[in-house]
Design a protein around this motif. Structure first.
Motif, PDB file in Angstrom:
ATOM      1  N   MET A   1       6.653 -47.159  21.547  1.00 15.54           N
ATOM      2  CA  MET A   1       7.122 -46.425  20.394  1.00 15.54           C
ATOM      3  C   MET A   1       8.652 -46.481  20.395  1.00 15.54           C
ATOM      4  N   ASN A   2       9.213 -46.842  19.243  1.00 15.08           N
ATOM      5  CA  ASN A   2      10.669 -46.948  19.211  1.00 15.08           C
ATOM      6  C   ASN A   2      11.329 -45.574  19.042  1.00 15.08           C
ATOM      7  N   LYS A   3      12.621 -45.554  19.274  1.00 12.32           N
ATOM      8  CA  LYS A   3      13.379 -44.300  19.295  1.00 12.32           C
ATOM      9  C   LYS A   3      13.343 -43.579  17.944  1.00 12.32           C
ATOM     10  N   ASP A   4      13.438 -44.312  16.829  1.00 11.62           N
ATOM     11  CA  ASP A   4      13.435 -43.685  15.510  1.00 11.62           C
ATOM     12  C   ASP A   4      12.114 -42.975  15.218  1.00 11.62           C
ATOM     13  N   ILE A   5      11.004 -43.600  15.604  1.00 10.22           N
ATOM     14  CA  ILE A   5       9.691 -42.993  15.386  1.00 10.22           C
ATOM     15  C   ILE A   5       9.549 -41.730  16.241  1.00 10.22           C
ATOM     16  N   LYS A   6      10.004 -41.799  17.505  1.00 14.18           N
ATOM     17  CA  LYS A   6       9.943 -40.619  18.373  1.00 14.18           C
ATOM     18  C   LYS A   6      10.738 -39.462  17.780  1.00 14.18           C
ATOM     19  N   GLU A   7      11.930 -39.754  17.276  1.00 10.54           N
ATOM     20  CA  GLU A   7      12.770 -38.714  16.683  1.00 10.54           C
ATOM     21  C   GLU A   7      12.102 -38.104  15.456  1.00 10.54           C
ATOM     22  N   LEU A   8      11.432 -38.927  14.676  1.00  7.87           N
ATOM     23  CA  LEU A   8      10.720 -38.432  13.501  1.00  7.87           C
ATOM     24  C   LEU A   8       9.577 -37.508  13.909  1.00  7.87           C
ATOM     25  N   TYR A   9       8.828 -37.894  14.940  1.00  9.15           N
ATOM     26  CA  TYR A   9       7.741 -37.048  15.439  1.00  9.15           C
ATOM     27  C   TYR A   9       8.269 -35.715  15.964  1.00  9.15           C
ATOM     28  N   VAL A  10       9.380 -35.761  16.668  1.00  9.73           N
ATOM     29  CA  VAL A  10       9.978 -34.526  17.183  1.00  9.73           C
ATOM     30  C   VAL A  10      10.418 -33.637  16.021  1.00  9.73           C
ATOM     31  N   GLU A  11      11.035 -34.235  15.005  1.00  8.82           N
ATOM     32  CA  GLU A  11      11.473 -33.467  13.837  1.00  8.82           C
ATOM     33  C   GLU A  11      10.284 -32.802  13.141  1.00  8.82           C
ATOM     34  N   TYR A  12       9.226 -33.553  12.912  1.00 14.37           N
ATOM     35  CA  TYR A  12       8.042 -33.001  12.249  1.00 14.37           C
ATOM     36  C   TYR A  12       7.379 -31.928  13.113  1.00 14.37           C
ATOM     37  N   ALA A  13       7.308 -32.139  14.414  1.00 13.60           N
ATOM     38  CA  ALA A  13       6.707 -31.151  15.314  1.00 13.60           C
ATOM     39  C   ALA A  13       7.510 -29.854  15.287  1.00 13.60           C
ATOM     40  N   ASP A  14       8.826 -29.956  15.250  1.00 12.50           N
ATOM     41  CA  ASP A  14       9.674 -28.758  15.188  1.00 12.50           C
ATOM     42  C   ASP A  14       9.451 -27.986  13.887  1.00 12.50           C
ATOM     43  N   ILE A  15       9.317 -28.718  12.788  1.00 21.52           N
ATOM     44  CA  ILE A  15       9.038 -28.071  11.501  1.00 21.52           C
ATOM     45  C   ILE A  15       7.695 -27.352  11.558  1.00 21.52           C
ATOM     46  N   LEU A  16       6.685 -28.035  12.070  1.00 22.86           N
ATOM     47  CA  LEU A  16       5.354 -27.437  12.134  1.00 22.86           C
ATOM     48  C   LEU A  16       5.321 -26.219  13.054  1.00 22.86           C
ATOM     49  N   LYS A  17       6.075 -26.265  14.149  1.00 21.86           N
ATOM     50  CA  LYS A  17       6.150 -25.102  15.047  1.00 21.86           C
ATOM     51  C   LYS A  17       6.760 -23.900  14.325  1.00 21.86           C
ATOM     52  N   ALA A  18       7.810 -24.160  13.565  1.00 17.55           N
ATOM     53  CA  ALA A  18       8.474 -23.070  12.847  1.00 17.55           C
ATOM     54  C   ALA A  18       7.568 -22.483  11.769  1.00 17.55           C
ATOM     55  N   LEU A  19       6.735 -23.302  11.166  1.00 15.92           N
ATOM     56  CA  LEU A  19       5.831 -22.826  10.115  1.00 15.92           C
ATOM     57  C   LEU A  19       4.546 -22.220  10.664  1.00 15.92           C
ATOM     58  N   ALA A  20       4.317 -22.358  11.960  1.00 18.31           N
ATOM     59  CA  ALA A  20       3.044 -21.973  12.570  1.00 18.31           C
ATOM     60  C   ALA A  20       2.927 -20.472  12.850  1.00 18.31           C
ATOM     61  N   HIS A  21       3.354 -19.675  11.913  1.00 21.88           N
ATOM     62  CA  HIS A  21       3.179 -18.219  11.989  1.00 21.88           C
ATOM     63  C   HIS A  21       2.881 -17.748  10.571  1.00 21.88           C
ATOM     64  N   PRO A  22       1.888 -16.896  10.395  1.00 20.36           N
ATOM     65  CA  PRO A  22       1.507 -16.483   9.042  1.00 20.36           C
ATOM     66  C   PRO A  22       2.651 -15.890   8.216  1.00 20.36           C
ATOM     67  N   VAL A  23       3.513 -15.105   8.840  1.00 16.75           N
ATOM     68  CA  VAL A  23       4.616 -14.495   8.097  1.00 16.75           C
ATOM     69  C   VAL A  23       5.614 -15.559   7.649  1.00 16.75           C
ATOM     70  N   ARG A  24       5.971 -16.477   8.541  1.00 10.75           N
ATOM     71  CA  ARG A  24       6.925 -17.524   8.165  1.00 10.75           C
ATOM     72  C   ARG A  24       6.335 -18.440   7.103  1.00 10.75           C
ATOM     73  N   LEU A  25       5.064 -18.735   7.219  1.00  8.55           N
ATOM     74  CA  LEU A  25       4.393 -19.557   6.217  1.00  8.55           C
ATOM     75  C   LEU A  25       4.418 -18.853   4.859  1.00  8.55           C
ATOM     76  N   CYS A  26       4.174 -17.557   4.859  1.00  9.64           N
ATOM     77  CA  CYS A  26       4.201 -16.768   3.628  1.00  9.64           C
ATOM     78  C   CYS A  26       5.617 -16.732   3.031  1.00  9.64           C
ATOM     79  N   ILE A  27       6.623 -16.566   3.868  1.00 11.19           N
ATOM     80  CA  ILE A  27       8.013 -16.553   3.396  1.00 11.19           C
ATOM     81  C   ILE A  27       8.345 -17.870   2.718  1.00 11.19           C
ATOM     82  N   VAL A  28       8.025 -18.976   3.373  1.00  5.89           N
ATOM     83  CA  VAL A  28       8.368 -20.293   2.837  1.00  5.89           C
ATOM     84  C   VAL A  28       7.605 -20.561   1.540  1.00  5.89           C
ATOM     85  N   LYS A  29       6.332 -20.216   1.512  1.00 10.96           N
ATOM     86  CA  LYS A  29       5.528 -20.407   0.288  1.00 10.96           C
ATOM     87  C   LYS A  29       6.110 -19.566  -0.848  1.00 10.96           C
TER      88      LYS A  29
END
Length: 94
Positions: A1-29
């Motif tokens: 896996m190249n470096k750019d793909i790894k960075e993209l996966y890390v970025e998406y995982a961080d976003i999903l972690k931040a959204l992974a709470h009902p209150v935060r999901l509700c705020i963003v929605k």
């Protein structure tokens, strides 16, 4: 896996972690549906203490999902990440 793909996966995982709470999901929605809102508006909608809402907003800010515009003593928050807008739209079929 190249470096750019790894960075993209890390970025998406961080976003999903931040959204992974009902209150935060509700705020963003809510921000996606209604546009900019301040803490008081969110607090009344969520029926949570201001300190709890502020803690969730801090996590969303740290993850680069939201930003705030200061208007006197108020800060109005908005979604600043287009990837998050897409994720929420898909999740809630908006």
């Amino acid at each position: 896996m190249n470096k750019d793909i790894k960075e993209l996966y890390v970025e998406y995982a961080d976003i999903l972690k931040a959204l992974a709470h009902p209150v935060r999901l509700c705020i963003v929605k809510g921000l996606l549906e209604q546009g900019e809102r301040n803490v008081t508006c969110m607090q009344n909608c969520l029926d949570l203490p201001q300190s709890t809402v502020s803690q969730h907003l801090q996590k969303l800010r740290s993850a680069g999902i939201i930003k705030g515009n200061r208007d006197g003593l108020e800060v109005n928050y908005y979604i600043c990440n287009d990837k998050v807008k897409e994720i929420i739209s898909v999740l809630f079929e908006m």
